[in-house]
Motif scaffolding. Sequence first.
Motif, PDB file in Angstrom:
ATOM      1  N   ASP A 438       0.815  -1.220   0.000  1.00 47.46           N
ATOM      2  CA  ASP A 438       0.000   0.000   0.000  1.00 47.46           C
ATOM      3  C   ASP A 438       0.845   1.264   0.000  1.00 47.46           C
ATOM      4  N   ALA A 439       2.126   1.136   0.343  1.00 47.44           N
ATOM      5  CA  ALA A 439       3.018   2.300   0.341  1.00 47.44           C
ATOM      6  C   ALA A 439       3.898   2.246  -0.914  1.00 47.44           C
ATOM      7  N   MET A 440       5.214   2.121  -0.769  1.00 46.44           N
ATOM      8  CA  MET A 440       6.104   2.210  -1.932  1.00 46.44           C
ATOM      9  C   MET A 440       6.126   0.951  -2.785  1.00 46.44           C
ATOM     10  N   ASP A 441       5.511  -0.113  -2.299  1.00 48.88           N
ATOM     11  CA  ASP A 441       5.300  -1.345  -3.079  1.00 48.88           C
ATOM     12  C   ASP A 441       6.606  -1.929  -3.626  1.00 48.88           C
ATOM     13  N   SER A 496      10.649   2.237  -7.331  1.00 49.81           N
ATOM     14  CA  SER A 496       9.775   2.861  -6.331  1.00 49.81           C
ATOM     15  C   SER A 496       9.952   4.377  -6.269  1.00 49.81           C
ATOM     16  N   GLN A 499       7.052   6.565  -7.520  1.00 50.14           N
ATOM     17  CA  GLN A 499       5.773   6.714  -6.822  1.00 50.14           C
ATOM     18  C   GLN A 499       5.532   8.191  -6.488  1.00 50.14           C
ATOM     19  N   VAL A 503       1.641   8.544  -2.214  1.00 50.71           N
ATOM     20  CA  VAL A 503       2.148   7.242  -1.782  1.00 50.71           C
ATOM     21  C   VAL A 503       3.315   7.425  -0.824  1.00 50.71           C
ATOM     22  N   LYS A 515      -3.779   6.258   4.484  1.00 51.70           N
ATOM     23  CA  LYS A 515      -3.671   6.290   3.021  1.00 51.70           C
ATOM     24  C   LYS A 515      -4.558   7.377   2.410  1.00 51.70           C
ATOM     25  N   MET A 519      -3.340  11.003   0.477  1.00 52.69           N
ATOM     26  CA  MET A 519      -3.725  11.391  -0.889  1.00 52.69           C
ATOM     27  C   MET A 519      -4.415  12.746  -0.895  1.00 52.69           C
ATOM     28  N   GLN A 578       2.808  15.641  -6.817  1.00 56.35           N
ATOM     29  CA  GLN A 578       1.596  14.871  -7.130  1.00 56.35           C
ATOM     30  C   GLN A 578       0.942  15.482  -8.358  1.00 56.35           C
TER      31      GLN A 578
END
Length: 664
Positions: A438-441, A496, A499, A503, A515, A519, A578
């Motif tokens: 759910d974060a930097m994946d 990553s 992102q 994120v 989360k 955003m 963003q």
Amino acid sequence: MDEKKRILELRKILEEYSIAYYVYDDPTVPDQEYDRLLDELIHLEQKHPEMYDANSPSQRIIGSVLDGFEKVTHTSLMLSLSDIFNLDEIRAFCSRIEESVTDAEYVVECKYDGLAMSLTYDNGEFIRAVTRGDGTVGEDVSNNIRTIPSIPMHIPTQQHVEVRGEVYMPKQSFEKLNAKQKAAHKKPFANPRNAAAGSIRQLDSRICASRKLDAYWYYFQNAQDFGILTQEEALEKMHELHFRVNPIRKVCKNADEIWAFIQEIGEKRESLPYEIDGMVIKLNSLTDSSRLGTTVKVPRYAIAYKFPAQQVQTRLLDIQLSVGRTGKITPNAVLEPVRVAGTTVQAATLHNEDMILHKDLRIGDIVVIHKAGEIIPEVVRAIPQRRDGTQKPYIFPSTCPVCGSKLVRFEDEAAHYCVNQDCPARVVESMIHFASRDAMDIETLGDKKIEQLHDWGLLNSIEDIYFLKDHREELLNKPHYQAKSVDKLLEQIEASKKQELGVLLFGLGIRQVGKKAAMILANAFGSMDALRQASIDDLIQIKDIGQITAESIVAFFQEEKNIHLIQVLQDQGLCMTQTKKSIQQSRFTNKTCVLTGTLEHYTRNEAKAILVSLGANVSGSVSKKTDYVIYGTAAGSKLTKAQTLGVATMSEDEFLQEVENAQA
């Protein structure tokens, strides 16, 4: 008699005996006679290897060893069912059915806690058994299915037959298996379902045979080929064809009859020799079921009622603390192992000091536990009447159990925190969170790997993740670190960096910033620099950002360590901006919407993203302030509550039309 003819005769006799014993519960010969004939068959088959037949009764105990399981595509999807939990939701399901079906009848059957399976027969012979898998593709486990005595290898019809059902481990088999596991100093299985699944996936079918599995069959895939018109007729026909069908079922005419039967079986649930976690409600008419069809994931003509959480008693042995990424201290109950809702439970979270005090929990207490939603173990209450004077009140520690720093409890919060940012537990948990999906994946940087790299001194803070590339040669000298896996890890870390800000903010683990809030902040400020300069007054002007969250954000950006971290991440090339998504004006703009039920055209997350892009605020619960409840199939209590409160509701088709209108 000719030995080859005797082999065929013995196979037929033994199969008839098995059907009588395992399917019809009506043994016709003593066990000793069955064993004598089986020994004779095995002896003759060994003399005549040319007579080998995979479906012979001898193969149930002889078995074989495979290298792996073949993937098989199902002839039609093996769907799962939507869950409901109360009478109102049953009534809502029946109402939806009865909108298009007159004089509807329902068959109510047990919902087994096992492994879904499909069996195929041609010319009266067993051909193949395939697991559900992902619903489209499963695994051929025929060798192991042959070891289950109640499953027929021959059936009295030459027509093609496909039946579906559930393979399970009886409670008695489960207890015996775990006793063997413990005697061999092996980890016991958590529940019968896991044990059944593990047994079916054994490459050596002799192991599977030793586990004593069983099965019930509840779906006749090609019933229409036999002129069958109802689910009840299909069950009777399967029984006639020697499949084991559960007699615990009932044809009901309305929701009240369904509910009464469910309550009756719920009271008997613990006495059943197998685990069930609910009841399945199916439309009886197969013609109407076919007409109603399915969504992408679930049938419209069937649904699963889940039993409420089972409560059991056990002893509270201890309370131990864990430290999270934000320094939050969580007390956890250490319990005397006990089975609840199908699994063995020996731990449960106690959340905070206030919960322990409110429930007056003492070390050594007998406590009541259940599983919230049949999933998460929870301590419900202590039983003071069972105290004998040996119980001890729990004194919440004043220092961190890992680093020894003084714990802090912030105003208006129930939790205690370790505020030492160098606390080893916080360091590891913060990196695990940062790299999570759910974060930097960073997929290849999992929990265990982070702990290992921390132990080796290679990861001591979030920024260290982006300097692992400088330690490639050192990693290659570590056990189990090959060039291919190391390079993949470094590539994912590099990827990553792309992102976006939302994120990254979530990954940084700012207290009070989840989360959704991350955003919102990213979209509101557009860049890390702009957010860092924001005051508390600036922040609380943003919808859904309150005073406490604003104070936490400002405090985070004032910490020297965090200022350094962000600068290093920026220097390493991480994205600090963003891309602002323009919001289309629509019927949903500035409206609060709730999604419920199963949508056919979108996943829940996709529908949520569409609503957000159309200016909606998506909530998880229905209240008087809700503007729209958008519902799919198997919508339950949220839809019922919306109707009770007079909140506007919108079907998926109506939702699709509104989306098209907005996009046009």
